[in-house]
Design a protein around this motif. Structure first.
Motif, short mmCIF file in Angstrom:
data_model
loop_
_atom_site.label_atom_id
_atom_site.label_comp_id
_atom_site.label_asym_id
_atom_site.label_seq_id
_atom_site.Cartn_x
_atom_site.Cartn_y
_atom_site.Cartn_z
N ILE B 124 0.85 -1.20 0.00
CA ILE B 124 0.00 0.00 0.00
C ILE B 124 0.88 1.25 0.00
O ILE B 124 0.65 2.20 -0.76
CB ILE B 124 -0.96 -0.01 1.22
N ASP B 125 1.94 1.25 0.82
CA ASP B 125 2.85 2.39 0.83
C ASP B 125 3.41 2.65 -0.57
O ASP B 125 3.42 3.78 -1.05
CB ASP B 125 4.03 2.12 1.78
N GLN B 126 3.86 1.58 -1.20
CA GLN B 126 4.48 1.70 -2.52
C GLN B 126 3.49 2.27 -3.55
O GLN B 126 3.80 3.19 -4.30
CB GLN B 126 4.99 0.33 -2.98
N VAL B 128 0.73 3.98 -3.05
CA VAL B 128 0.36 5.36 -2.77
C VAL B 128 1.46 6.30 -3.27
O VAL B 128 1.19 7.32 -3.89
CB VAL B 128 0.08 5.56 -1.26
N ALA B 129 2.71 5.91 -3.06
CA ALA B 129 3.82 6.75 -3.52
C ALA B 129 3.83 6.87 -5.04
O ALA B 129 4.27 7.88 -5.59
CB ALA B 129 5.15 6.17 -3.03
N GLN B 130 3.31 5.84 -5.72
CA GLN B 130 3.24 5.89 -7.20
C GLN B 130 2.08 6.75 -7.69
O GLN B 130 1.94 6.96 -8.89
CB GLN B 130 3.01 4.49 -7.76
N GLY B 131 1.25 7.21 -6.77
CA GLY B 131 0.13 8.05 -7.17
C GLY B 131 -1.15 7.30 -7.47
O GLY B 131 -2.06 7.83 -8.12
N VAL B 132 -1.26 6.05 -7.02
CA VAL B 132 -2.51 5.30 -7.23
C VAL B 132 -3.65 6.01 -6.46
O VAL B 132 -3.53 6.23 -5.27
CB VAL B 132 -2.36 3.84 -6.75
N TYR B 449 7.10 -6.96 -6.38
CA TYR B 449 7.84 -5.81 -5.84
C TYR B 449 8.86 -6.25 -4.78
O TYR B 449 9.96 -5.73 -4.72
CB TYR B 449 6.89 -4.81 -5.17
#
Lengths: 265, 638
Positions: B124-126, B128-132, B449
């Protein structure tokens, strides 16, 4: 139900194409448009003829593989619907339908109703992302996102990359596609650091791929199966203009960190 | 065949950390010397290719679609689980682990599942950082909802298009590596053979689907992330192109195939409407949060739903499973639907359907809220059926959806063939005999990932880069020849039956005899029918067109040929597993209440099938499963 189909047949990228006439009987109103073409293809195979090639995969309107023109309208007569989700109950007995591939210089025809849309991938590769490597991302809730902004981002992010917008546009512009990604990421706080750079490089790539310019016809919005709004194009233009001013040295090619090709406007 | 799962020692919560420390590393400057092939660009493949490119490996990625963005992960609707416990409702890594092991009916490997639960939060962190653009609360924090089979709200979602948004995140990360030259992307390329040299996977043979050219690609390791084999049923929720060819070729080259009979039948799909039907459409399970499932109490009651009064309706899930009600796990909900339809209480044409009714919740929360939650699903339903679900209840019926079985992998996600890694749905995975909702996206991304980047490095660091194996190696030449011969053979048969008609028939037998309920007699007859069908296929299939051009009929023909072999292995596996567990329901083994009856004494293991040659039966190897943390118990959702 019986239908008359006129379908664009083209053997390969290099060979010329032409329309061919087919009759399909036993069309059921619950069939999807692609299922109707499956029926036609089964008949063609039985007659030792080459079946009609068309791209398709999920058949749920989300993968963006399918799409062609039905009587001059991308994805056919029902709004907000890809051809795989278009059902035969919207057609009438004996109706004649003309099926053609997307027509655009940037989308060469590969065979029949299949085109090469790889230009879209290259536009995304030019900057349609947030540059974060795997690992080390901050805790997801560390940065709150305004619900309204997240919703607007999601509206734009729904684009399925089918290419109907390009096919419908008299200029074969990819402005709706490109602007949807620019909008999605510009709405998110995570997208801010690269916001300007992204707008410049994606627009540059779009032009380099030989898509036409947007002249506000709005045909793209009318055929978009996901309801991506024209407003995104205005936002893209705003993003681009702001970025061009803020980074004009780069745009002009005089700065040390040149981002854009020399041929940029 | 020796099955060493390579599970790290120590307490379960320390295993992954320990493994990460103990694994060898590849020097950053040396990574570019290692070539890695990734086949498939769904959540697992795209995330793996992007992450490995970022680390500096030399990656070649392949997909059969025209763009990596179109892989079928894109169609996942409901959401992705993560043990974040944001809603403060009692979730934890251990609970997600526990739910997954129990939901899988104790047929998964504890250590893998625990790692999956641990990594869920990082995903989830990853993303969100990608802009999902995940759904948010008004305060700006992430929203959660509950999802089939769970009593906590741990599912993150982006409207009804979670898979799409997560895949686009991974695809964008992948395209960024493509632009940087670290990943070479080969769209419209289908893998048709695995190349094994000296017992190690060293590359693949592909067909360029535009030019028809057969190409060899060499590498130091091969990663398969090619999804599941649900299309063996012909009608399934999979995309039309989903196939088993990559995993089946690997099986025939020595990778064990584990638990092929664990195939998930999803309870909420739009029922079949006719003979021409080409696929089935899933209606997200999230609908079961608010919709109520019912059938008439009376058999053969054909009145329209609004004429059937409350007390003439049987809300059977709420009645039989009061604790979980409409949110009962997929296998249980599917079987219950089959049961009421078999009793003659099904609705719609042919009586193969049950109602999913939103009238109550629309009355309670209003139409606007429902539109916000499920608007796109309601539209999709109306588009397909021509009925308005705001006004009349939806009709749903179970359909083949996900395959828990797949290539056997160890803790490192490596198959029994050294150098061949398998990620996502393609491996036999962490879901045991039944997958919980919103866990497929989690597993695909955890594998791609966060797991493969460590375990692949460990494997590569053990060998030497640049040993000169290229696609000109004699093994590649012979593999290419093999592929060409097979395609030529298919084209030269010139029989009288189309590929689709064979596929349909195979799907019919699989669904009838190896679908939601199975028994010895049915499976034995299916085995014979499939063998006969395969023989007929290689005599009388008709494939038009040529090899050196776009030829969709030829593409299908190769895939169906492999399904015809896999179908047999599925039935064989179902026959040998003399128990009921999760999605595998053998009618001979059930409790007096009709629930699945496991046999832990004899079958608490993974069945890993080993190919033994064209004319020999496959060998059934066994990996015993040990349950140290979640104690074996009969699943109860009452």
């Amino acid at each position: 139900m019986k239908l008359i189909l006129h379908i664009w047949r083209q053997k390969s990228r290099e060979s010329p194409g032409k329309m061919a006439r087919y009759e399909v009987s036993n069309v059921n109103e619950h069939m999807s448009f692609l299922e109707m073409l499956d029926v036609l293809n089964e008949e063609l195979i039985a007659r030792n003829e080459d079946p009609v090639a068309f791209d398709h995969d999920c058949r749920e309107g989300i993968c963006g593989s399918c799409g062609f023109m039905i009587n001059g309208v991308a994805h056919g007569p029902q709004r907000g619907t890809t051809v795989c989700q278009l059902h035969m109950r919207h057609f009438k007995e004996g109706q004649a339908l003309w099926l053609e591939p997307w027509r655009a210089k940037a989308f060469p025809v590969l065979k029949d109703l299949m085109v090469d849309r790889s230009a879209f991938d290259r536009i995304i590769a030019a900057g349609g992302y947030i540059s974060v490597n795997t690992g080390g991302a901050p805790e997801a809730n560390a940065l709150p996102v305004d619900k309204q902004k997240a919703d607007l981002a999601m509206d734009a992010a729904q684009c399925i990359g089918c290419g109907a917008c390009v096919a419908a546009c008299p200029n074969a512009s990819a402005a709706l596609f490109t602007s949807a990604k620019i909008s999605h990421l510009a709405h998110m706080p995570q997208g801010q650091p690269e916001r300007r750079r992204r707008a410049l490089s994606m627009v540059a790539r779009m032009q380099a791929e030989l898509f036409g310019a947007c002249t506000n016809h709005g045909e793209c919005e009318a055929v978009c199966p996901k309801g991506i709004e024209l407003e995104n194009i205005a936002r893209m233009n705003r993003e681009f203009t702001k970025a061009a001013w803020a980074r004009r040295d780069e745009v002009a090619g005089s700065g040390r960190r040149r981002l854009l090709p020399r041929s940029f406007p | 065949m020796k099955l060493d799962a390579r599970i790290p020692s120590g307490p379960i919560e320390q295993k992954w950390d320990r493994a990460k420390f103990e694994m060898k590393l590849v020097n950053p400057a040396n990574k570019r010397k290692y070539g890695v092939i990734v086949v498939g660009t769904g959540l697992a493949g795209a995330s793996a290719a992007a992450s490995l490119g970022e680390l500096g490996y030399d990656v070649d990625a392949f997909c059969y679609q025209d763009s990596p963005r179109r892989a079928h992960s894109i169609a996942a609707q409901g959401g992705i689980n993560a043990a974040k416990n944001y809603p403060n409702d009692g979730d934890s890594v251990f609970r997600l682990f526990y739910d997954t092991v129990k939901g899988g009916d104790f047929r998964s490997r504890e250590a893998n599942v625990y790692r999956l639960a641990q990594l869920s939060a990082n995903i989830i962190d990853q993303c969100v950082a990608q802009g999902v653009p995940f759904a948010r609360e008004y305060g700006g924090l992430l929203a959660n909802r509950s999802f089939g089979g769970a009593q906590v709200s741990r599912t993150f979602y982006a409207r009804g298009q979670t898979g799409q948004q997560l895949l686009l995140g991974a695809y964008q990360a992948l395209e960024r590596q493509v632009k940087d030259g670290r990943v070479r992307m080969f769209p419209r390329h289908e893998m048709l053979e695995l190349v094994v040299i000296e017992g190690r996977a060293r590359g693949i043979v592909t067909r360029d689907l535009v030019s028809g050219e057969i190409e060899g690609h060499a590498a130091d390791a091969v990663i398969l992330a090619t999804g599941g084999y649900g299309n063996v049923f012909y009608l399934s929720t999979n995309a039309k192109g989903c196939n088993t060819t990559a995993t089946w070729r690997a099986y025939k080259k020595g990778a064990a195939f584990a638990n092929p009979c664990f195939t998930q039948i999803h309870p909420t799909c739009i029922p079949v409407s006719g003979e021409y039907q080409s696929k089935l459409t899933l209606m997200s399970e999230s609908l079961r949060n608010d919709g109520r499932i019912w059938v008439p109490k009376q058999r053969g009651d054909t009145r329209p739903p609004h004429q059937i009064s409350e007390d003439e309706r049987d809300y059977y899930l709420e009645r039989i499973y009061p604790a979980f009600g409409n949110l009962s796990p997929r296998d249980i909900a599917s079987r219950a639907a089959k049961r009421v339809c078999d009793e003659g209480r099904g609705v719609g044409p042919g009586g193969r359907g049950v109602y999913l009714d939103f009238a109550d919740v629309i009355r309670r929360l209003g139409r606007t809220t429902i539109t916000e939650r499920y608007g796109n699903l309601f539209e999709m339903y109306e588009r397909i059926t021509g009925e308005d679900p705001y006004a009349v209840p939806m009709r749903i019926f179970p359909a083949a959806h996900y395959t828990m079985g797949g290539l056997w992998v160890d803790y490192h996600l490596m198959s029994t063939l050294p150098g061949l890694f398998v990620l996502g749905e393609a491996n036999f995975s962490d879901h045991g005999a039944n997958r919980l909702g919103a866990s497929a996206l989690m597993q695909g991304l955890a594998d791609g990932y966060f797991v493969i980047s460590y375990t692949l490095g460990h494997f590569l660091a053990g060998g030497k880069a640049g040993d000169g194996v290229t696609a000109d190696h004699p093994e590649f030449r012979s593999a290419r020849r093999g592929v060409e011969d097979r395609l030529q053979r298919l084209l030269s048969l010139q029989g009288n039956r189309s590929v689709d008609s064979f596929h349909r028939e195979l799907g019919h037998w699989m669904w009838e005899d190896c679908g939601m309920a199975r028994n010895r007699q049915g499976l034995e007859s299916a085995l014979e029918k499939i063998r006969a069908l395969r023989e007929a296929y290689w005599k009388s299939v008709k494939v038009t067109g040529e090899e050196q051009a776009i030829n969709q009929a030829l593409e299908k023909a190769g895939r169906v040929a492999d399904f015809l072999e896999l179908g047999e292995l599925i039935c064989r596996d179902a026959l040998e597993r003399e128990e009921s567990c999760g999605a595998h329901f053998r009618e001979e083994y059930q409790t007096t209440e009709g629930e699945a009856l496991r046999n832990d004494q004899k079958f608490a293991h993974v069945a890993a099938w080993e190919y033994a040659g064209e004319n020999a039966p496959p060998i059934r190897n066994v990996e015993a499963l040990e349950f140290e943390y979640v104690h074996l118990a009969q699943r109860s959702y009452k």
